[in-house]
Design an enzyme around this catalytic site. Structure first.
Site, short mmCIF file in Angstrom:
data_model
loop_
_atom_site.label_atom_id
_atom_site.label_comp_id
_atom_site.label_asym_id
_atom_site.label_seq_id
_atom_site.Cartn_x
_atom_site.Cartn_y
_atom_site.Cartn_z
N GLY A 1 47.38 38.91 10.04
CA GLY A 1 46.99 37.54 9.86
C GLY A 1 47.29 37.00 11.23
O GLY A 1 48.24 36.97 11.73
N ARG B 1 68.96 37.88 13.45
CA ARG B 1 67.43 38.26 13.53
C ARG B 1 66.89 37.02 14.25
O ARG B 1 67.30 35.86 14.37
CB ARG B 1 67.09 38.26 11.91
CG ARG B 1 67.59 39.18 11.06
CD ARG B 1 67.22 39.21 9.72
NE ARG B 1 65.81 39.72 9.54
CZ ARG B 1 65.19 40.93 9.68
NH1 ARG B 1 66.24 41.97 9.79
NH2 ARG B 1 63.96 41.29 9.72
N HIS C 1 85.39 33.22 -23.78
CA HIS C 1 86.28 34.05 -23.44
C HIS C 1 86.34 35.45 -24.17
O HIS C 1 85.86 35.39 -25.37
CB HIS C 1 87.53 33.20 -24.04
CG HIS C 1 89.12 33.95 -23.85
ND1 HIS C 1 89.66 34.12 -22.82
CD2 HIS C 1 89.59 34.70 -24.95
CE1 HIS C 1 90.55 34.72 -23.20
NE2 HIS C 1 90.77 35.09 -24.21
#
Length: 475
Positions: free
Chosen positions: A122, A282, A454
């Site tokens: 796009g 990045r 527990h």
């Protein structure tokens, strides 16, 4: 005649596909454009996270952890296996299956929520009459338009200057997930999330792994206590980690890759490996987006400029995820995607950057939310700290993994939780309680007074909360 939509999302990663689905759920005629392809050339939505990031890396981490347990820990449980071998091709094939299942799941969700999916790249064409025209370059080229556009194009692996990725010898996260056989020697440049996770995978499978990190401190973004424990555990496991190095040259040849560097003392060193993973961060992906056509503003890093609500400089153009400011995390992108869709609908989308959790899926796992102890000291914040080791946790003993601890940092006066830091088994799951507590401005006492099952690992969170006020139940 172009196809017209209320909302068009460019990018089908975690931020994009979530934004598209939420927009459709809110009644908007929505389209999502994504160019990722599978091996057969078909659509593979999900972005880096699904295809070459979060999902496949966790699949390999799980497989390699099973192999590690079979080789080194099953005997402790009385389980005899004999010689254990690894079929790397089958392991990678399983990873690919997991990825495809996620790809197909997203396509199903698009169909279920009536999101129109376009397979291709796009890019902006023009802004006309209150609409934005967006070109889809796929098997066939077409132009669609919308009043609102959400850009969610993600990020790309940063290349080391002079060492371009060839995905055969010098690997990004993509190539690191497709290694076909266990390398004898593996080099990793960068000790961040990707470097440590991928280094752990191949170390468990038998590779000799050396990690070269430019920073003088290990995991500098992590709480100091957690970082020290992590370095100790990873070193004990066999990862060779060198800090404060300076890379001078990377060469590839018939026998692999050679890295020339200076160590922390400035001494010249050389590392010869079969494969080299470069994991140094990045960069935002705006390649081919054609931002110039509409005047979409980028910052000096190439990220799309947005405000606190993810609005760009253009009316009705929004951007989310790795392509904007903030942490490059899939769940951060998802939260922004939902929030933007809701803002378009006139609602009040919510994203709290202070309660976004971070996770490193190594063994031990590392997870945290909020501020670190060193940040609180630097900011001059008066705080109390409580810590509890998994060594004293009954469930951890039963699991056979008592590595690490839970640390809680709370305001010295109000007792409000300011940060929670965990290193140990299932830290990625345990951190959710801390995120919930911080989102609702809970105090350490609130966690201490909540009943925890527990035996469970979460009892260590309760104990750490108790320890903030110098108390303990000593489970």
């Amino acid at each position: 005649m172009s196809k017209q939509f209320d909302v068009v999302v460019i990018g089908g990663g975690p931020g994009g596909y979530i934004a598209a689905i939420r927009a459709a759920q809110l009644g908007f005629n929505t389209a999502c454009i994504d160019e990722w392809k599978n091996a057969a050339g078909g659509p593979a939505p999900g972005g880096t996270c699904t295809n070459v990031g979060c999902i496949p890396s966790k699949a390999l981490l799980q497989s390699s952890e099973h192999f590690e347990h079979a080789n080194h820990h099953f005997a402790d449980h009385g389980i005899s296996t004999g010689k254990v071998s690894i079929d790397v091709a089958k392991m990678v094939g399983r990873k690919d299956t997991v990825v495809k299942q996620n790809n197909d799941g997203i396509l199903y969700l698009f169909k279920k929520n009536k999101v129109s999916f376009f397979h291709g790249r796009g890019s902006f064409v023009a802004a006309k009459d209150g609409l934005y025209e967006v070109k889809v370059a796929g098997a066939a080229e077409e132009v669609i338009s919308a009043k609102h556009v959400i850009v969610a194009t993600g990020s790309n692996a940063r290349q080391l200057p002079g060492a371009a990725f060839d995905e055969e010898n010098i690997l990004s996260n993509d190539g690191a997930l497709r290694i076909g056989a266990v390398p004898k020697k593996l080099g990793v440049i960068g000790s961040g999330v990707i470097g440590l996770e991928m280094g752990s995978v191949w170390r468990r499978l038998g590779a000799e792994v050396t990690v070269l990190e430019g920073m003088p401190a290990f995991l500098s973004a992590v709480d100091d206590g957690v970082a020290k424990e992590a370095l100790k555990q990873f070193t004990k496991q066999g990862l060779k980690i060198e800090l404060g190095v300076k890379i001078s040259e990377v060469k590839t040849g018939k026998k692999g890759v050679t890295v020339a560097y200076a160590n922390a003392k400035g001494e010249a060193q050389e590392l010869a490996v079969d494969k080299l993973i470069v994991s140094i961060g990045r960069v935002p992906n705006t390649i081919g987006l054609n931002v110039e056509a509409v005047g979409l503003a980028l910052d000096e890093r190439g990220a799309i400029v947005v405000d606190g609500d993810c609005k760009t400089n253009l009316p009705n153009v929004w951007a989310v995820g790795d392509v904007v400011r903030g942490p490059m995390l899939a769940h951060k992108a998802e939260e922004e995607g939902v929030a933007v869709a809701e803002r378009i609908a006139g609602q009040h989308g919510h994203v709290n950057f202070n309660t976004i959790p971070w996770v490193i899926y190594t063994s031990p796992e590392i997870a945290w939310v909020g501020r670190t102890e060193q940040q609180l000291k630097a900011d001059g914040v008066a705080y109390k700290a409580g810590q509890f080791p998994f060594l004293a946790n009954g469930r951890a003993r039963a699991l056979g993994d008592t590595t690490g601890f839970v640390k809680i940092l709370a305001d010295a006066k109000s007792d409000e939780i300011l940060g929670v830091h965990i290193i140990g088994p299932m830290a990625s799951e345990l951190i959710a309680e801390a995120v919930m507590a911080m989102e609702f401005k809970a105090s350490a006492e609130d966690i201490a007074r909540i009943c925890h099952a527990h035996p469970s690992l979460s009892e260590s969170t309760k104990e750490a909360a108790l320890a903030v006020d110098k108390r303990t139940l000593n489970f």
